[in-house]
Structures are given as structure tokens and as C-alpha cells.
Design a protein around this motif. Sequence first.
Motif, PDB file in Angstrom:
ATOM      1  N   ARG A 185      -4.506  -7.259   9.050  1.00 31.52           N
ATOM      2  CA  ARG A 185      -5.065  -6.875  10.335  1.00 31.52           C
ATOM      3  C   ARG A 185      -4.359  -5.637  10.896  1.00 31.52           C
ATOM      4  N   SER A 186      -3.085  -5.441  10.487  1.00 29.42           N
ATOM      5  CA  SER A 186      -2.328  -4.288  11.016  1.00 29.42           C
ATOM      6  C   SER A 186      -2.926  -2.959  10.582  1.00 29.42           C
ATOM      7  N   LEU A 187      -3.707  -2.945   9.476  1.00 24.67           N
ATOM      8  CA  LEU A 187      -4.340  -1.699   9.044  1.00 24.67           C
ATOM      9  C   LEU A 187      -5.550  -1.352   9.915  1.00 24.67           C
ATOM     10  N   TRP A 188      -6.033  -2.316  10.627  1.00 21.95           N
ATOM     11  CA  TRP A 188      -7.188  -2.159  11.508  1.00 21.95           C
ATOM     12  C   TRP A 188      -8.384  -1.702  10.683  1.00 21.95           C
ATOM     13  N   ASP A 189      -8.886  -0.521  10.874  1.00 21.07           N
ATOM     14  CA  ASP A 189     -10.053  -0.075  10.116  1.00 21.07           C
ATOM     15  C   ASP A 189      -9.681   0.949   9.040  1.00 21.07           C
ATOM     16  N   ARG A 190      -8.416   1.022   8.700  1.00 16.90           N
ATOM     17  CA  ARG A 190      -7.965   1.973   7.690  1.00 16.90           C
ATOM     18  C   ARG A 190      -7.671   1.243   6.390  1.00 16.90           C
ATOM     19  N   SER A 191      -7.383   2.024   5.369  1.00 14.55           N
ATOM     20  CA  SER A 191      -7.026   1.436   4.076  1.00 14.55           C
ATOM     21  C   SER A 191      -5.795   2.144   3.540  1.00 14.55           C
ATOM     22  N   LEU A 192      -5.109   1.434   2.674  1.00 16.76           N
ATOM     23  CA  LEU A 192      -3.946   2.008   1.997  1.00 16.76           C
ATOM     24  C   LEU A 192      -4.341   2.503   0.626  1.00 16.76           C
ATOM     25  N   GLY A 193      -3.660   3.505   0.186  1.00 15.19           N
ATOM     26  CA  GLY A 193      -3.807   3.888  -1.205  1.00 15.19           C
ATOM     27  C   GLY A 193      -2.956   2.973  -2.071  1.00 15.19           C
ATOM     28  N   THR A 194      -2.808   3.344  -3.299  1.00 14.87           N
ATOM     29  CA  THR A 194      -1.938   2.602  -4.222  1.00 14.87           C
ATOM     30  C   THR A 194      -0.923   3.565  -4.805  1.00 14.87           C
ATOM     31  N   VAL A 195       0.242   3.010  -5.096  1.00 12.78           N
ATOM     32  CA  VAL A 195       1.297   3.817  -5.712  1.00 12.78           C
ATOM     33  C   VAL A 195       0.921   4.025  -7.172  1.00 12.78           C
ATOM     34  N   PRO A 196       1.039   5.248  -7.700  1.00 10.54           N
ATOM     35  CA  PRO A 196       0.683   5.474  -9.104  1.00 10.54           C
ATOM     36  C   PRO A 196       1.473   4.563 -10.045  1.00 10.54           C
ATOM     37  N   ASP A 197       0.860   4.340 -11.195  1.00 12.67           N
ATOM     38  CA  ASP A 197       1.514   3.485 -12.190  1.00 12.67           C
ATOM     39  C   ASP A 197       2.898   3.996 -12.528  1.00 12.67           C
ATOM     40  N   ALA A 198       3.774   3.049 -12.815  1.00 14.50           N
ATOM     41  CA  ALA A 198       5.153   3.369 -13.203  1.00 14.50           C
ATOM     42  C   ALA A 198       5.463   2.621 -14.495  1.00 14.50           C
ATOM     43  N   PRO A 199       6.454   3.086 -15.259  1.00 19.77           N
ATOM     44  CA  PRO A 199       6.788   2.397 -16.510  1.00 19.77           C
ATOM     45  C   PRO A 199       7.187   0.947 -16.296  1.00 19.77           C
ATOM     46  N   THR A 200       7.767   0.650 -15.161  1.00 24.94           N
ATOM     47  CA  THR A 200       8.194  -0.715 -14.875  1.00 24.94           C
ATOM     48  C   THR A 200       7.537  -1.193 -13.595  1.00 24.94           C
ATOM     49  N   GLU A 201       7.303  -2.491 -13.521  1.00 27.08           N
ATOM     50  CA  GLU A 201       6.766  -3.104 -12.305  1.00 27.08           C
ATOM     51  C   GLU A 201       7.909  -3.536 -11.405  1.00 27.08           C
ATOM     52  N   PRO A 202       7.761  -3.409 -10.066  1.00 28.14           N
ATOM     53  CA  PRO A 202       6.590  -2.806  -9.417  1.00 28.14           C
ATOM     54  C   PRO A 202       6.736  -1.294  -9.314  1.00 28.14           C
ATOM     55  N   ALA A 203       5.627  -0.615  -9.044  1.00 26.43           N
ATOM     56  CA  ALA A 203       5.666   0.817  -8.753  1.00 26.43           C
ATOM     57  C   ALA A 203       5.918   1.001  -7.260  1.00 26.43           C
ATOM     58  N   PHE A 204       6.804   1.921  -6.913  1.00 26.97           N
ATOM     59  CA  PHE A 204       7.075   2.145  -5.483  1.00 26.97           C
ATOM     60  C   PHE A 204       7.136   3.639  -5.211  1.00 26.97           C
ATOM     61  N   GLY A 205       6.843   3.988  -3.982  1.00 24.83           N
ATOM     62  CA  GLY A 205       6.829   5.374  -3.553  1.00 24.83           C
ATOM     63  C   GLY A 205       6.384   5.461  -2.120  1.00 24.83           C
ATOM     64  N   ASP A 206       6.005   6.667  -1.687  1.00 18.08           N
ATOM     65  CA  ASP A 206       5.585   6.894  -0.304  1.00 18.08           C
ATOM     66  C   ASP A 206       4.068   7.047  -0.240  1.00 18.08           C
ATOM     67  N   LEU A 207       3.490   6.502   0.810  1.00 16.21           N
ATOM     68  CA  LEU A 207       2.067   6.634   1.093  1.00 16.21           C
ATOM     69  C   LEU A 207       1.888   7.070   2.539  1.00 16.21           C
ATOM     70  N   SER A 208       0.678   7.551   2.849  1.00 13.20           N
ATOM     71  CA  SER A 208       0.344   7.909   4.228  1.00 13.20           C
ATOM     72  C   SER A 208      -0.059   6.658   4.982  1.00 13.20           C
ATOM     73  N   GLY A 209       0.464   6.491   6.217  1.00 16.78           N
ATOM     74  CA  GLY A 209       0.169   5.313   7.011  1.00 16.78           C
ATOM     75  C   GLY A 209      -1.116   5.451   7.786  1.00 16.78           C
ATOM     76  N   PRO A 210      -1.597   4.391   8.356  1.00 17.58           N
ATOM     77  CA  PRO A 210      -2.862   4.426   9.118  1.00 17.58           C
ATOM     78  C   PRO A 210      -2.761   5.252  10.391  1.00 17.58           C
ATOM     79  N   ASP A 211      -1.546   5.398  10.927  1.00 10.81           N
ATOM     80  CA  ASP A 211      -1.382   6.203  12.151  1.00 10.81           C
ATOM     81  C   ASP A 211      -0.771   7.557  11.851  1.00 10.81           C
ATOM     82  N   GLY A 212      -0.816   7.979  10.606  1.00  5.51           N
ATOM     83  CA  GLY A 212      -0.310   9.294  10.227  1.00  5.51           C
ATOM     84  C   GLY A 212       1.142   9.325   9.833  1.00  5.51           C
ATOM     85  N   GLY A 213       1.868   8.202   9.918  1.00  6.31           N
ATOM     86  CA  GLY A 213       3.273   8.177   9.537  1.00  6.31           C
ATOM     87  C   GLY A 213       3.453   8.019   8.037  1.00  6.31           C
ATOM     88  N   ARG A 214       4.707   8.043   7.602  1.00  7.83           N
ATOM     89  CA  ARG A 214       5.012   7.855   6.195  1.00  7.83           C
ATOM     90  C   ARG A 214       5.410   6.411   5.965  1.00  7.83           C
TER      91      ARG A 214
END
Length: 449
Positions: free
Chosen positions: A98-127
Motif C-alpha cells: 500500500r505504501s507504493l500507492w499508485d506507483r510501481s517499483l522496478g527490479t534490480v538487475p540479475d546478479a551472479p548471486t542471490e539476492p540482487a541488490f542495488g538502488d532504484l527510484s522511489g515513488p516520491d522521487g527519492g533513492r
Amino acid sequence: MKSGSLRLRLGLAAAGLIALALALAGIGLTLIFDRVLDARTVDGLDRTAKFIAGQVTLAPDGSLSLPREPADPRYAAPYGGLYWQVEQEEGGGALRSRSLWDRSLGTVPDAPTEPAFGDLSGPDGGRLIAVTRRVTIPGHGGTVQLAVTAAEDRRDLAESRATFLRLLVPSLLALFAALTLAMSLFVRRALSPFRTLRTDLAAIHAGTRARLPETFPEEVRPLVADLNRLLDAQERDLERARTGAGDMAHGLKTPLAVLDALSRRVDGTDPALAAEIAEQAQAMGRQVERTLARARAASGGLRRRACPVAPAAERIVGALKRLPEGEALRWEIAIAGGLGFPGDEGDLTEILGNLLDNARKWAHRRIRVAGRVEAARGLLVLEDDGPGMSEAAIAGIARGRRWDESRPGTGFGIAIARDLAEGAGARMSFGRSDLGGLRVELDWPLPPA
């Protein structure tokens, strides 16, 4: 502390190095804290992603459902700072917090090991720092590939970082103060042998010690040994100089006696020649006497002898009172008991003897002798109520001439006294006394305590 002080230089250098080291340590600790904070955040988000992956189900119509959502209330508040999303890899349905409201998240690109982590754009423009875990769940007639993403706003991490820095900076400043104080004490302790060496050298100057002790640390001991060798060599050279001056005086006694005898022998036949010979012999005798005085004055070297002034002055005044013109004078002596002259007792006796004898010859009724310690210097003042001296007469004494020919010895003894005083490191000056006569002032630096 003076600008050229070795302690100040070492202290400033140590403080600068400590400040640099603590600044680098602060930067390093901040980087480590950021790494640890990111790692802990990724670990927490990965646990959330695993929880969601374990809860997600596929309905008969192919839609996704999540019977139980994460308990953190921030997932339910719009733009609450914590977000999750489940998407089918083939482009099917998706679930979002519900915190995303009407927005969606992307996905972190695949990585050699699980899980993949990185930075994405937030629903309110933050990182956001995000974790994507790709899982496979059974579905109707096969399996379904899902991408489960959990993310957290980096602004929350920035607040934790700011709190860390608010604690880190005062801690580093307190550590800087403590280390600087400790280094100052260390430098003071490390330089203590040089303070001891200074004290021992002052004792040698004062005449209370003949050589430097051998109890210094190994690093300072070669310097101490060289100074002791220098002191011994100087003492030998000065002893040879004193012996040579004595030999010269002894060698001149016989020729001067012969000249005096010749002057008396020819006095009856040629009085002018006799007077000339006698005058030249007396001039040679005075020059020999002054040369010997200078030789004695130059024999102090580093090893000064601290001679008390008051007993010597009282002894000389007692002797001068018994002379014809001395018993009628009023002698005033006010010398501090701790005042010491930086020379041998014989030098001080000759200086005071010449000056006081000269005052006795010219004083009308009163002679005053005062001595005290003033501004780390010794001060001795001799005054009389006689006629005093003119500036021309004072300048003549500086060149070794007699003050006045009408009284025997006048002025030449003062020149000898000046040579002896200057050889001992004292300064002699002349002026007009408030008694009306001559004022002779001697002052010299006192050794450090």
C-alpha cells in the motif's frame, strides 16, 4: 613558550599528525559505517523478500495473492519509506504494498548471486536501496517465475548516518584532546634530559659544579662527553694562559727594578733623564698590572665562580677605614645577603678595592655601597660625595688613561676594575650620584634558577 622552542615545534607537529590521523580515521569509520548499514539493510530487506516469497500464492485464475503481509506499518502508509512488490516474469499480474500507492517499483538487475541488490527510484522521487529475489512457485499446469522486490528509502539511512556522525565528531574531538595532552606530556618527558643538561650547565656557570654528570640517557651521553672534554680542554688552556701571564710578570720585574735603580743613580747628575726613566718604568709597570688583570678576567670561561658580594665589601671597607682619609668618612653598606658576583673572590676584591679606594681619595664625608637583585640581574652601586668625573675623564678611562695626575693611582685602578668586571660578564657604567660625586654601577646577569 617561544616560537623557536623545540617542545613547541614537536607539540605542533604531533598535534597536526594526530589531527590528520583522526580525520582519516573518521572518514574510514564513516565509510565502514555506510557499508555496514547498507549490509544490514540489505539483509533485512532480503528477509522481507523471503517472507513475501513464502506467502505468495497463485489463484486458479492466474492472479497473485498474499494472505499475510509484512507487519511493519510503514508498508501500509503511503510513501512510508518501506516498499515491496511481486511481479511475474512473463508479464502477468503483480502485487504491491500500500505504501507504493499508485506507483510501481522496478527490479534490480540479475546478479551472479542471490539476492540482487542495488538502488532504484522511489515513488516520491527519492533513492531506494532495494533487494530483488527471483523465485519459482508451482502453478496450474507448471511453474511461475516471480521477482520479489523489497526496498527502503535511503533518507531513513541518512538519518542513521547523521546520528552516527553526531556521536563520532565529538568523540574524535575528545580523543584529539586526550592524545594531544598525552603527546605533550610525552614530549616534555622526552626533552627532560635537555632541561637537566641546562640546569647542570647553569650550575657550571655558577661555579657549583665542575663537570657534567654521566647519568644522561644514551642518546644525550655523547653530547655530554664532548662538553666535558671541552670544559677540561678550556681549563687546561686557561691554566697555561695564567701561568704564561705570571711568567711574563715575573720576567719583567727584574728589568723594571733595573730601570728604577738607573733612574735613582742618574738623579744627581741628570734629573730630567732620571724622571723620564722613572715615568717610563712606572708606565710599563701599570701596563703589566693591567695585562695581568685582563688575563685573570679572561680565565673565567664557562666555569664561573659565584662570590658573595657583602662579605668582600665589608672586608675592604674595614681595611680602608684604617687608612688616613678613611677613618673620617661615613661608610654606608646595604648589600643583599644573597647577591653573588660571577667571578673569583680575588677579582671581586680587586674591583671593589680599586673603586672604593678611588672613592676614599675623593669623597668629602660620605661613601655609599648598595647591592640587590633586580629583574634577574645583580646590581651593585658605589657612590661618593666628591667632585665626580667629567664625560671626557670617563672616556679616557675607557681608553686606559688616568683620570687625574694630581693624586697617585687615580683612574688607572678604575680601568683595571672595568677590565676585570667585563671579563666576569658584568657591565660597568659611570654617572653623577645624588650625593654629588661619582656613581659607579655594576650589573650582571644571574644564572637561571
